[in-house]
Design an enzyme around this catalytic site. Structure first.
Site, PDB file in Angstrom:
ATOM      1  N   GLY A  48      42.128  37.016  44.335  1.00 53.00           N
ATOM      2  CA  GLY A  48      41.927  35.580  44.458  1.00 53.00           C
ATOM      3  C   GLY A  48      40.879  35.159  45.468  1.00 53.00           C
ATOM      4  N   GLU A  49      40.672  33.844  45.510  1.00 53.13           N
ATOM      5  CA  GLU A  49      39.743  33.229  46.458  1.00 53.13           C
ATOM      6  C   GLU A  49      40.443  32.086  47.189  1.00 53.13           C
ATOM      7  OE1 GLU A  49      38.819  32.744  43.042  1.00 53.13           O
ATOM      8  OE2 GLU A  49      37.749  34.638  42.798  1.00 53.13           O
ATOM      9  N   THR A  96      32.460  42.721  39.064  1.00 52.01           N
ATOM     10  CA  THR A  96      31.306  41.849  38.854  1.00 52.01           C
ATOM     11  C   THR A  96      29.986  42.544  39.145  1.00 52.01           C
ATOM     12  OG1 THR A  96      31.583  40.990  41.102  1.00 52.01           O
ATOM     13  CG2 THR A  96      32.592  39.733  39.309  1.00 52.01           C
ATOM     14  N   GLY A 130      35.653  47.847  45.249  1.00 49.96           N
ATOM     15  CA  GLY A 130      35.234  49.084  45.884  1.00 49.96           C
ATOM     16  C   GLY A 130      36.141  50.229  45.494  1.00 49.96           C
ATOM     17  N   HIS A 176      40.784  28.660  37.763  1.00 50.32           N
ATOM     18  CA  HIS A 176      40.473  28.013  39.033  1.00 50.32           C
ATOM     19  C   HIS A 176      41.229  26.709  39.207  1.00 50.32           C
ATOM     20  CE1 HIS A 176      36.625  29.803  40.927  1.00 50.32           C
ATOM     21  NE2 HIS A 176      37.217  30.741  40.210  1.00 50.32           N
ATOM     22  N   ALA A 234      39.807  50.014  46.631  1.00 55.41           N
ATOM     23  CA  ALA A 234      40.631  49.126  45.810  1.00 55.41           C
ATOM     24  C   ALA A 234      40.985  49.779  44.487  1.00 55.41           C
ATOM     25  CB  ALA A 234      39.909  47.803  45.581  1.00 55.41           C
ATOM     26  N   ASN A 272      40.751  28.466  45.650  1.00 51.78           N
ATOM     27  CA  ASN A 272      41.792  28.080  44.706  1.00 51.78           C
ATOM     28  C   ASN A 272      43.197  28.188  45.269  1.00 51.78           C
ATOM     29  OD1 ASN A 272      39.920  27.789  42.407  1.00 51.78           O
ATOM     30  ND2 ASN A 272      39.622  29.982  42.748  1.00 51.78           N
TER      31      ASN A 272
END
Length: 331
Positions: A106-107, A191, A174, A38, A177, A110
């Protein structure tokens, strides 16, 4: 046999502490160490975010048996995939083959720091697929020139390559993906203990099945606290209430202030219902159970709160690992 990991949570601990925790985690018997990667913590209360790759380089030198993994690195914005390929190869050499490169889309939290905006989810997935192809090509040791939809590579070569390469795990939320990204990876990361993800992976052609060479690696937070449930819930609410938003929300919020605002109505009892809190080790076993029942091979624990890491590793880890291994499948 189900394997259990310890999470080096860079968002809640400083770099020297993380290295110390890694050594202790190996000593008490964890099978793998996974590290977040992160630029920001999720909430300001967590208070840290050292550079994961420097930490992992140090961890590789103070450990000898335990496996290492990024959980996960985004190789599309903050890092160019050619740079990820180089540092993954170097870390694998330092770790003597114990490292797995965990990758994900990613998010915003970050990746926004480079000022390039935040793509939609379909674009992020396509960028990740292209990035993995580049990393694979560079890990061949050949001179690579690549012109893609999202990335260019100009006459690049990785000069220090580990024997056996670098296994790649990919985060997938999912079945779609998994179908798109699974053929590019060696292992699945998720997760949520969703058996459909394992089933989708096992239906891929040309890939090893989960448990038959491929791994499915999950992660759960726990708030162990010998002082009781109330203290554990308070800590989890202060530092981990963002967790309840789910990745559909968590991937898009750009700042710690955004996560604080999004989670302001999350109550302590809401956190306690999703994270095992308190001294009861059997509650942690029950929280982990859905993962191995869904077919996951590896489960990494996140102990909430930097202030309790030393006590968790010294007092709780060994008996907890014994109970987890007694309850989990052995083959």
């Amino acid at each position: 046999m189900t394997r259990f990991g310890y999470t080096l949570m860079t968002e809640q601990s400083g770099p020297k502490d993380l290295v110390r925790y890694a050594s202790a985690a190996e000593d008490v018997g964890f099978d793998l160490l996974v590290s977040s990667d992160h630029y920001f913590p999720w909430l300001s209360a967590q208070g840290h975010s050292p550079y994961a790759w420097t930490v992992l380089g140090a961890v590789a030198q103070v450990t000898h048996r335990v496996e290492l993994m990024t959980y996960v690195t985004c190789p599309t914005m903050r890092y160019h995939p050619a740079v990820v390929a180089q540092k993954a190869a170097t870390l694998q050499i330092l770790a003597d083959g114990r490292f797995t490169l965990g990758l994900g889309a990613g998010e915003n939290l970050n990746e926004h720091v480079i000022g390039e905006g935040w793509p939609n989810v379909d674009t992020r997935q396509a960028m990740l697929g292209e990035a993995i192809r580049i990393i694979r090509e560079l890990h061949s040791g050949e001179l690579v020139t690549f012109r893609g939809d999202y990335f260019d590579v100009d006459s690049a070569r990785i000069w220090d390559l580990p024997e056996g390469g670098v296994p790649i795990g990919v985060a997938a939320g999912g079945a779609k993906a998994v179908e798109e990204l699974g053929p590019l990876a060696d292992h699945l990361i998720a997760t949520d203990p969703d058996p459909e993800l394992v089933g989708a992976w096992n239906s891929l052609k040309g890939r090893q099945r989960i448990g038959g060479g491929a791994r499915a690696i999950g992660q759960i937070p726990v708030s162990w606290d010998p002082d009781g449930i109330d203290a554990a819930v308070e800590r989890a609410h202060d530092q981990f209430r963002w967790f309840g938003g789910g990745w559909a929300v968590n991937a898009d919020l750009p700042t710690t202030a955004g996560f604080a605002a999004a989670s302001q109505f999350v109550r302590p009892e809401d956190v306690a219902s999703s994270i095992p809190c308190g001294p009861d080790l059997d509650a942690v076993v029950e929280a982990a159970r859905p993962f191995w029942e869904a077919g996951f091979t590896d489960i990494a624990l996140v102990q909430v709160g930097d202030e309790l890491q030393d006590r968790f590793l010294a007092e709780a880890a060994e008996p907890l690992l014994a109970r987890l291994r007694e309850a989990a499948p052995t083959g």
